[in-house]
Design an enzyme around this catalytic site. Structure first.
Site, PDB file in Angstrom:
ATOM      1  N   TYR A  73       8.619   3.203  -9.119  1.00 56.12           N
ATOM      2  CA  TYR A  73       7.962   3.423  -7.774  1.00 56.12           C
ATOM      3  C   TYR A  73       6.921   5.152  -7.849  1.00 56.12           C
ATOM      4  CZ  TYR A  73      10.167   0.700  -4.423  1.00 56.12           C
ATOM      5  OH  TYR A  73      10.233  -0.491  -3.676  1.00 56.12           O
ATOM      6  N   GLN A 107       1.296  -4.999   6.159  1.00 53.65           N
ATOM      7  CA  GLN A 107       2.643  -5.496   4.611  1.00 53.65           C
ATOM      8  C   GLN A 107       2.802  -4.039   3.590  1.00 53.65           C
ATOM      9  OE1 GLN A 107       3.325  -9.363   4.102  1.00 53.65           O
ATOM     10  NE2 GLN A 107       0.687  -9.046   4.506  1.00 53.65           N
ATOM     11  N   VAL A 109       2.255  -0.145   1.705  1.00 54.79           N
ATOM     12  CA  VAL A 109       3.284   1.282   2.227  1.00 54.79           C
ATOM     13  C   VAL A 109       2.511   2.137   1.259  1.00 54.79           C
ATOM     14  CG1 VAL A 109       5.162  -0.251   1.595  1.00 54.79           C
ATOM     15  CG2 VAL A 109       4.821   0.604  -0.643  1.00 54.79           C
ATOM     16  N   HIS A 125       6.753  -2.619   6.444  1.00 57.72           N
ATOM     17  CA  HIS A 125       8.013  -2.128   4.893  1.00 57.72           C
ATOM     18  C   HIS A 125       7.982  -0.735   4.213  1.00 57.72           C
ATOM     19  CE1 HIS A 125       6.015  -6.922   4.000  1.00 57.72           C
ATOM     20  NE2 HIS A 125       7.088  -6.061   5.289  1.00 57.72           N
ATOM     21  N   CYS A 133      17.600   9.697   2.194  1.00 61.67           N
ATOM     22  CA  CYS A 133      18.240   9.778   1.456  1.00 61.67           C
ATOM     23  C   CYS A 133      19.990   8.393   1.740  1.00 61.67           C
ATOM     24  CB  CYS A 133      19.169  11.628   1.891  1.00 61.67           C
ATOM     25  SG  CYS A 133      21.010  11.510   1.339  1.00 61.67           S
ATOM     26  N   GLU A 221      -9.140 -15.783  -1.997  1.00 64.69           N
ATOM     27  CA  GLU A 221      -8.085 -17.463  -2.285  1.00 64.69           C
ATOM     28  C   GLU A 221      -7.579 -17.579  -0.981  1.00 64.69           C
ATOM     29  OE1 GLU A 221      -4.690 -16.173  -4.639  1.00 64.69           O
ATOM     30  OE2 GLU A 221      -3.842 -15.715  -2.478  1.00 64.69           O
ATOM     31  N   ALA A 237     -12.314  -7.981   0.900  1.00 63.38           N
ATOM     32  CA  ALA A 237     -12.529  -7.580   2.524  1.00 63.38           C
ATOM     33  C   ALA A 237     -13.184  -5.502   2.034  1.00 63.38           C
ATOM     34  CB  ALA A 237     -10.947  -6.782   2.255  1.00 63.38           C
TER      35      ALA A 237
END
Ligand code: BV8
Ligand code: ZN
Length: 256
Positions: A73, A107, A109, A125, A133, A221, A237
């Site tokens: 992350y 979707q 983040v 999401h 926490c 696709e 896009a």
């Protein structure tokens, strides 16, 4: 279909479908952030290649090896910090300014829709720039916490986790309810940069289709919705959305 310039007539048609829609909604996935330098999940240079998100983006992976998950992350947080909204994000923000009832459901983040200026945004999401926490549930902006291997809660000292929805975790019930309601009432759905493989987000186009919403897709696709879409652009896009937004702006300017 090879990638060629989007036909003007299709841009025209897409803009008029959006203008005619009482409620217009965009459903976006990793593909809209690809042109901001954030790897998609399934593309050739995607996140899935180096790491398997199904193995890392899960509560059990975090329990077994929190350092490993935080390492992934922190790597992605750095990518997001460096990334900028691209013309695709900016075009959707422009559509929200032009259209009386326009929502973005994402979707992603990475928070790039908000940074592009979109305000009516539903994050399915969560958001990678927030930590939560594991004990007291307090949330913190990742810029407020120390960049440690195992970040601790400034309030109670327990382990923090990324404030995102992992595989096997349920989405926020409030988000789910809003998404379901919007999908059933939208007149137009713009599906951008998503492989439509992750549920429940992937079921949004089906819900919209149930009430005969018009569907425009922008993806490099095919997906399961391509054949059902009124228009399916095989383009980036960042190329198509600005052309549609520009056409939409001209519609609204001529009308006023
Ligand atoms: C749930 C946050 C109820 C984390 C993400 C077994 C056990 C438990 C659940 C399941 C299970 N089996 C299946 C499930 C359901 C599971 C699921 O759907 N799995 C899939 C893989 C089959 N879903 C869940 O677990 C969800 N929760 O169902 O709760 C429950 C609870 C317990 C038990 C059962 C059910 C939670 C899912 C949320 C997971 N978290 N993200 C993080 O990011 O770190 S999902 C993550 O992957 C992303 O957020 C995103 O949503 C998804 C990737 O999808 P896309 O956005 O579509 O990206 P992708 O790379 O796939 O596609 C990019 C597209 O863009 C491509 O089509 C490409 O052609 C196109 N493209 C590329 N460049 C461009 C472009 N298009 C245009 N322009 C370009 N330039
Ligand atoms: Zn705490």
């Amino acid at each position: 279909m090879s990638e060629s310039d989007p036909e003007n007539s299709l841009i025209e048609k897409a803009a008029s479908l959006i203008r005619e829609a009482g409620k217009a909604t965009a459903l976006t996935g990793a593909g809209i952030s690809a042109e901001s330098g954030i790897p998609t999940f399934r593309g050739k240079d995607g996140l899935w290649q180096k790491y398997d998100p199904e193995e890392l983006a899960t509560e059990s992976a975090f329990r077994q090896n929190p350092e490993r998950v935080w390492e992934w992350y922190w790597f992605r947080i750095d990518l997001v910090r460096k990334a900028k909204p691209n013309p695709g994000h900016l075009a959707l923000a422009e559509m929200e300014r032009l259209h009386p009832d326009f929502m973005v459901m994402t979707q992603n983040v990475d928070g790039l829709h908000f940074r592009a200026g979109s305000r009516n945004v539903l994050e399915f999401h969560g958001n990678i720039m927030r930590a939560r926490c594991t004990s007291c549930g307090r949330k913190f902006d990742v810029d407020e916490i120390k960049r440690e291997k195992l970040p601790r809660c400034p309030e109670c000292g327990d382990l923090l986790r990324p404030d995102v929805v992992w595989f096997g975790e349920s989405l926020d019930p409030d988000v789910l309810e809003k998404a379901d309601k919007r999908a059933r009432e939208t007149d137009l759905l713009l599906v951008v940069g998503t492989s439509l493989l992750v549920y429940p987000a992937a079921s949004i186009p089906l819900l919209a289709k149930e009430r005969e919403a018009r569907i425009i897709e922008v993806n490099l696709e095919e997906t399961y919705i391509s054949a059902e879409a009124d228009i399916s652009f095989r383009n980036k896009a960042g190329e198509v959305l600005p052309l549609i937004a520009e056409r939409l702006r001209r519609y609204y300017e001529n009308r006023s």
